[in-house]
Every structure is written in C-alpha cells, then in structure tokens.
Scaffold this motif. Sequence first.
Motif, PDB file in Angstrom:
ATOM      1  N   THR A 260       0.837  -1.201   0.000  1.00  0.00           N
ATOM      2  CA  THR A 260       0.000   0.000   0.000  1.00  0.00           C
ATOM      3  C   THR A 260       0.874   1.254   0.000  1.00  0.00           C
ATOM      4  O   THR A 260       0.635   2.196  -0.763  1.00  0.00           O
TER       5      THR A 260
ATOM      6  N   ASN B 185       2.545   1.581  -3.439  1.00  0.00           N
ATOM      7  CA  ASN B 185       1.590   2.002  -4.480  1.00  0.00           C
ATOM      8  C   ASN B 185       1.300   3.491  -4.393  1.00  0.00           C
ATOM      9  O   ASN B 185       1.237   4.185  -5.418  1.00  0.00           O
ATOM     10  N   LYS B 186       1.136   4.002  -3.172  1.00  0.00           N
ATOM     11  CA  LYS B 186       0.917   5.445  -2.990  1.00  0.00           C
ATOM     12  C   LYS B 186       2.154   6.233  -3.422  1.00  0.00           C
ATOM     13  O   LYS B 186       2.047   7.295  -4.022  1.00  0.00           O
TER      14      LYS B 186
ATOM     15  N   VAL C 115       4.345   5.356  -5.689  1.00  0.00           N
ATOM     16  CA  VAL C 115       4.419   5.329  -7.153  1.00  0.00           C
ATOM     17  C   VAL C 115       3.491   6.385  -7.748  1.00  0.00           C
ATOM     18  O   VAL C 115       3.859   7.084  -8.701  1.00  0.00           O
ATOM     19  N   LYS C 116       2.304   6.528  -7.179  1.00  0.00           N
ATOM     20  CA  LYS C 116       1.370   7.551  -7.671  1.00  0.00           C
ATOM     21  C   LYS C 116       1.934   8.951  -7.464  1.00  0.00           C
ATOM     22  O   LYS C 116       1.742   9.843  -8.278  1.00  0.00           O
ATOM     23  N   LYS C 117       2.631   9.133  -6.343  1.00  0.00           N
ATOM     24  CA  LYS C 117       3.160  10.450  -6.008  1.00  0.00           C
ATOM     25  C   LYS C 117       4.433  10.781  -6.794  1.00  0.00           C
ATOM     26  O   LYS C 117       4.573  11.884  -7.318  1.00  0.00           O
ATOM     27  N   ASP C 118       5.386   9.850  -6.866  1.00  0.00           N
ATOM     28  CA  ASP C 118       6.699  10.133  -7.458  1.00  0.00           C
ATOM     29  C   ASP C 118       6.921   9.524  -8.838  1.00  0.00           C
ATOM     30  O   ASP C 118       7.570  10.122  -9.662  1.00  0.00           O
ATOM     31  N   SER C 119       6.500   8.342  -9.079  1.00  0.00           N
ATOM     32  CA  SER C 119       6.608   7.580 -10.330  1.00  0.00           C
ATOM     33  C   SER C 119       7.221   6.217 -10.025  1.00  0.00           C
ATOM     34  O   SER C 119       7.980   6.045  -9.059  1.00  0.00           O
ATOM     35  N   TYR C 120       6.896   5.278 -10.882  1.00  0.00           N
ATOM     36  CA  TYR C 120       7.394   3.904 -10.739  1.00  0.00           C
ATOM     37  C   TYR C 120       8.921   3.872 -10.772  1.00  0.00           C
ATOM     38  O   TYR C 120       9.564   3.273  -9.919  1.00  0.00           O
TER      39      TYR C 120
ATOM     40  N   HIS D 273       3.122  -2.399 -11.809  1.00  0.00           N
ATOM     41  CA  HIS D 273       3.277  -1.102 -12.487  1.00  0.00           C
ATOM     42  C   HIS D 273       4.263  -1.124 -13.661  1.00  0.00           C
ATOM     43  O   HIS D 273       4.305  -0.154 -14.419  1.00  0.00           O
TER      44      HIS D 273
END
Length: 76
Positions: free
Chosen positions: A29, A32-33, A35-40, A74
């Motif tokens: 979790t 995943n958050k 990745v949404k904020k910074d990038s994979y 991702h």
Amino acid sequence: MKKPKKWAKVTPGGLYGWKKTQADSIRHTILNKAVKKDSYATIIRRLNQLRNITKDRETKATMEKDMAYLKKKHGQ
C-alpha cells in the motif's frame, strides 16, 4: 589518491514509511501510494539504491520481493 564519489543519495523518508518489518499488504500500500506520487521509476531506483548499500540479508530479500511486486503491478 582521490576519494570515490558517493553514488547513492539516500534521504530519510524517501520511501514514505516503508519498513521491512511491516506486513506485505502494508508495504505494498505504501509503495503504491509512493508510485502515484513520485513515479514507478523513482521508487524502483530508491529501493535499488537501498538494496545495494544494505548489508542486512533480510532487508535485501524484502526489497527484492517488493521490487518484483511493483514490476508486476506497475512495470512495462
């Protein structure tokens, strides 16, 4: 003799509270958050840098497992 340059720039909080002792679901979790904020790519690089400089086998194994999870979810 010239001092080698430090290649890994590790800053506290770069993985948003990720800890090896947390349950898989909690770590996933958090990642995943992140990745949404910074990038994979950024999160994978941070995990990889920490994995490369740590000497703790348990931490390395956990990071490799989490990197595989992120790649499956991702990755391209």
